[in-house]
Enzyme design. Structure first.
Site, short mmCIF file in Angstrom:
data_model
loop_
_atom_site.label_atom_id
_atom_site.label_comp_id
_atom_site.label_asym_id
_atom_site.label_seq_id
_atom_site.Cartn_x
_atom_site.Cartn_y
_atom_site.Cartn_z
N ASP A 1 45.71 67.54 36.10
CA ASP A 1 45.95 68.80 35.44
C ASP A 1 44.72 69.64 35.01
OD1 ASP A 1 48.62 67.94 35.77
OD2 ASP A 1 48.60 66.97 33.80
N LYS B 1 43.82 72.71 38.62
CA LYS B 1 43.38 72.64 40.22
C LYS B 1 44.07 73.76 41.04
CE LYS B 1 44.63 68.42 40.68
NZ LYS B 1 44.78 67.89 39.19
N GLY B 2 45.53 74.08 40.54
CA GLY B 2 46.16 75.16 41.31
C GLY B 2 45.65 76.42 40.92
N GLY C 1 51.95 68.47 39.99
CA GLY C 1 52.34 69.79 39.47
C GLY C 1 51.18 70.66 39.27
N HIS C 2 51.19 71.57 40.13
CA HIS C 2 50.01 72.53 40.27
C HIS C 2 50.47 74.08 40.04
CE1 HIS C 2 47.63 69.55 43.19
NE2 HIS C 2 47.88 69.18 41.76
N GLN D 1 46.10 65.05 41.31
CA GLN D 1 45.80 64.02 40.25
C GLN D 1 44.49 64.38 39.95
OE1 GLN D 1 47.87 62.28 43.20
NE2 GLN D 1 49.35 63.50 41.87
N THR E 1 47.12 56.29 39.65
CA THR E 1 48.02 56.50 40.48
C THR E 1 47.94 55.57 41.90
OG1 THR E 1 49.40 58.32 41.83
CG2 THR E 1 47.12 58.51 41.81
N THR F 1 55.18 68.49 35.84
CA THR F 1 55.97 67.83 36.51
C THR F 1 57.11 67.05 36.00
OG1 THR F 1 54.51 67.37 38.43
CG2 THR F 1 56.40 65.98 38.17
N GLY G 1 57.42 67.41 32.10
CA GLY G 1 57.46 68.15 30.93
C GLY G 1 56.77 67.07 29.54
N ARG G 2 56.20 66.24 29.74
CA ARG G 2 55.77 65.09 28.78
C ARG G 2 54.38 65.97 28.03
NH1 ARG G 2 54.54 59.64 32.04
NH2 ARG G 2 54.06 61.17 33.35
N PRO G 3 54.39 65.72 26.82
CA PRO G 3 53.33 66.18 26.18
C PRO G 3 52.16 65.60 26.49
CG PRO G 3 54.46 64.80 24.48
CD PRO G 3 55.64 64.72 25.86
N VAL H 1 39.05 81.56 32.19
CA VAL H 1 39.25 81.97 30.97
C VAL H 1 40.85 82.29 30.54
CG1 VAL H 1 36.79 82.32 30.26
CG2 VAL H 1 38.32 84.00 31.30
N GLY H 2 41.81 82.15 31.38
CA GLY H 2 43.19 82.24 31.48
C GLY H 2 43.83 82.02 32.65
P1 GDP Z 1 46.80 71.16 37.91
O1 GDP Z 1 47.65 70.14 38.02
O2 GDP Z 1 45.14 70.65 37.96
O3 GDP Z 1 46.99 72.16 39.07
O4 GDP Z 1 46.92 71.64 36.44
P2 GDP Z 1 48.38 72.10 35.85
O5 GDP Z 1 49.06 73.02 36.42
O6 GDP Z 1 49.33 70.87 35.74
O7 GDP Z 1 47.91 72.34 34.21
C1 GDP Z 1 47.01 73.44 33.84
C2 GDP Z 1 47.49 74.27 33.08
O8 GDP Z 1 46.78 75.15 32.31
C3 GDP Z 1 48.83 75.49 33.76
O9 GDP Z 1 49.71 75.67 32.91
C4 GDP Z 1 47.77 76.55 34.25
O10 GDP Z 1 48.66 77.72 34.13
C5 GDP Z 1 46.81 76.56 32.70
N1 GDP Z 1 45.67 77.21 33.39
C6 GDP Z 1 44.80 77.03 34.07
N2 GDP Z 1 43.68 77.56 34.06
C7 GDP Z 1 43.73 78.04 32.77
C8 GDP Z 1 42.76 78.69 31.95
O11 GDP Z 1 41.57 78.97 32.29
N3 GDP Z 1 43.17 79.17 30.66
C9 GDP Z 1 44.45 78.68 30.20
N4 GDP Z 1 44.81 79.10 28.95
N5 GDP Z 1 45.28 78.19 31.02
C10 GDP Z 1 44.79 77.67 32.26
P1 IMO Z 2 48.38 66.77 38.99
O1 IMO Z 2 47.96 66.82 40.59
C1 IMO Z 2 48.49 64.30 35.78
C2 IMO Z 2 49.71 60.08 36.24
C3 IMO Z 2 51.18 59.57 35.70
C4 IMO Z 2 50.93 58.16 35.42
C5 IMO Z 2 50.03 57.99 36.52
C6 IMO Z 2 50.89 57.23 37.69
O2 IMO Z 2 49.13 67.81 38.75
O3 IMO Z 2 46.82 66.89 38.40
P2 IMO Z 2 52.64 58.26 39.53
O4 IMO Z 2 53.80 58.71 39.61
O5 IMO Z 2 51.38 58.85 40.31
O6 IMO Z 2 52.58 56.68 40.09
O7 IMO Z 2 51.83 57.99 38.06
O8 IMO Z 2 49.38 59.07 36.94
N1 IMO Z 2 49.97 61.27 37.00
C7 IMO Z 2 49.20 62.60 36.75
N2 IMO Z 2 48.89 62.96 35.59
N3 IMO Z 2 48.44 64.88 36.83
C8 IMO Z 2 49.02 64.61 37.84
O9 IMO Z 2 49.03 65.29 39.09
C9 IMO Z 2 49.58 63.67 37.98
N4 IMO Z 2 50.27 62.61 38.95
C10 IMO Z 2 50.33 61.36 38.37
O10 IMO Z 2 51.48 60.45 34.34
O11 IMO Z 2 50.16 58.18 34.22
MG MG Z 3 49.29 69.17 37.21
#
Ligand code: GDP
Ligand code: IMO
Ligand code: MG
Length: 432
Positions: A18, A21-22, A45-46, A230, A245, A306, A308-310, A420-421
């Site tokens: 998280d 990367k997306g 979840g990207h 991941q 993972t 993916t 919704g967990r905090p 930055v956003g």
């Molecule tokens: P990923 O799994 O690495 O692709 O990251 P996620 O999408 O799971 O989580 C990143 C979260 O941060 C998403 O809600 C993005 O929209 C948000 N995000 C990404 N880059 C920025 C940034 O530069 N600033 C802010 N405020 N949000 C960002």
């Molecule tokens: P992205 O690509 C953050 C975490 C799970 C758990 C561990 C194992 O969005 O960065 P799994 O379902 O893979 O067997 O779970 O890995 N986990 C992630 N945490 N971002 C992810 O993907 C993750 N994919 C798995 O929360 O701790």
């Molecule tokens: Mg993610």
């Protein structure tokens, strides 16, 4: 990042997933011809924002949102066909009508079957207090079958008679395993076969030898972006085992996961947040006490894309990113979410760890050490100004620049991008 002779570029998460990367892949995909996922599955979840629209991609590479870009789902992935079709249908409904024509699925990719999700659930329940907090997408069970050499691959869908035998055997194994785990979940072999076959034609139509396709593309001088899922600390070998993972998430796995060779990779970009988050259980050395963690969680909207967990939150851990630099051979860093720290009076950086009065030089492998060691912090002044409109490094407040310089210094890697956003334009290319 596709400068000079760079044709093969890996973008890899360098914390616990998280990292953004997306967003970074979406920005870089403009200059790529191919965007390929090399491991993981629907646990990812990207998030990508295009204008006012937000997309959360689980199995489809983040390049799909650019017209004409071709996307690959590599052999290193574990694919959930029903989930993939839902994602594709969703994209087509939202105006990306040709999405399916631009997808290339490896015939060697493993399938996630409904039994894998049942097993994921049952394994987690049986661990009790030691549960990993998986995403429940059947990832561990599908990779277990792959490594045990009993997995079912995309290409197997072309031979229904043999597939029937494979599925019957898989159903029997799942029944025994569920029973051992004390689960009362049931497995219907006939239904499993019918469900698997129902998507066969559609998936086979997208499937091919993606390694050969990508190699031909590189030979034509096209650009290939390999998108990690991941993060480094969730890597099955190099992460905080067993709280990881079930795949190699790191850059070394990128070539293997799509059927290229290591010499096809020319550069590796490590994505990091300006602070740290983790979702699920396991060590997080710089984790903040809940009250402060909650503040950062709200500022950064840190809830899993993916599940919704905090997300758990903490200060930037430079020791983790220094380690990720070595494991991934990082060429440069992309720092995301700098804007989230805007307005904090002070920011802290984890610079290393201490255990019983001794300083640890390398990131430890041992779980007990990981849980007992204490981070060593350095504090820096925050910046009371918005960074959201910055488009060049010079636009950033001096304190934010000092913070980034210190990150580069402590991690030993240059920073190439600063996000930055969430918008595409909210990016600074340090070398532009
Ligand atoms: P990923 O799994 O690495 O692709 O990251 P996620 O999408 O799971 O989580 C990143 C979260 O941060 C998403 O809600 C993005 O929209 C948000 N995000 C990404 N880059 C920025 C940034 O530069 N600033 C802010 N405020 N949000 C960002
Ligand atoms: P992205 O690509 C953050 C975490 C799970 C758990 C561990 C194992 O969005 O960065 P799994 O379902 O893979 O067997 O779970 O890995 N986990 C992630 N945490 N971002 C992810 O993907 C993750 N994919 C798995 O929360 O701790
Ligand atoms: Mg993610």
């Amino acid at each position: 990042m596709f400068d000079g002779d760079v044709r093969g570029l890996v973008v890899v998460g360098s914390q616990w997933g998280d990292e953004g990367k997306g967003k970074i892949v979406d920005v870089l995909a403009r200059d790529a011809d191919w965007i390929a996922r090399y491991q993981g599955g629907a646990n990812a979840g990207h998030t990508v924002r295009v204008g006012e629209d937000e997309f959360i991609l689980h199995q489809i590479p983040s390049g799909i949102l650019y017209a004409g870009k071709r996307c690959v789902l590599g052999n290193g992935m574990v694919l959930d066909p029903a989930g993939l079709f839902d994602e594709l249908d969703g994209l087509m409904e939202r105006g990306y009508e040709d999405a399916e024509e631009r997808i290339y699925v490896s015939s060697r990719a493993q399938l996630v079957l409904p039994i894998h999700k049942l097993l994921d659930r049952a394994e987690e329940e049986s661990r009790g207090a030691d549960r990993i907090g998986t995403t429940g997408r059947g990832i561990g069970a599908a990779y277990t079958d792959k490594v045990a050499r009993v997995g079912i691959r995309v290409g197997d869908l072309a031979a229904p008679d043999r597939l029937k035998e494979q599925i019957d055997a898989a159903a029997e194994r799942a029944r025994k395993r569920l029973q051992l785990l004390g689960s009362d979940l049931e497995v219907d072999g006939e239904r499993l076969f019918d469900e698997t076959m129902s998507g066969a034609e559609r998936l086979l139509a997208m499937s091919t030898d993606v390694g050969a396709v990508l190699k031909r593309a590189l030979d034509r001088d096209e650009r290939v972006l390999l998108e990690g899922a991941q993060g480094t600390m969730l890597d099955v070998d190099h992460g905080t085992y067993p709280y990881v993972t079930s795949s190699n998430t790191t850059a070394g796995a990128a070539a293997t996961g799509v059927g290229l060779g290591p010499t096809d990779v020319d550069a590796v970009l490590g994505v990091v947040k300006a602070y740290t988050t983790r979702v699920g259980a396991g060590p997080l050395p710089t984790e903040l006490p809940e009250e402060e963690a909650a503040r950062l969680r709200e500022l950064g909207a840190e809830y899993g894309a993916t599940t919704g967990r905090p997300r758990r939150t903490g200060w930037f851990d430079a020791a983790v990113v220094r380690y990720a630099g070595r494991i991934n051979g990082l060429t440069a860093l992309a720092v995301s979410k700098l804007d989230v720290l805007d307005g904090l009076p002070e920011v802290k950086l984890g610079v290393g760890y201490r255990l019983g009065g001794e300083r640890l030089d390398e990131f430890p492998a041992d779980l007990t050490t990981l849980c007992e060691m204490e981070p060593i912090y350095e504090a820096m002044p925050g910046w009371q100004a918005s960074t959201a409109e910055a488009r060049r490094v010079a636009d950033l407040p001096a304190a934010a620049r000092a913070y980034l310089d210190r990150i580069a210094e402590l991690t030993g890697r240059p920073i190439r991008y600063i996000s930055v956003g969430t918008r595409r334009k909210q990016i600074i290319d340090v070398e532009a």
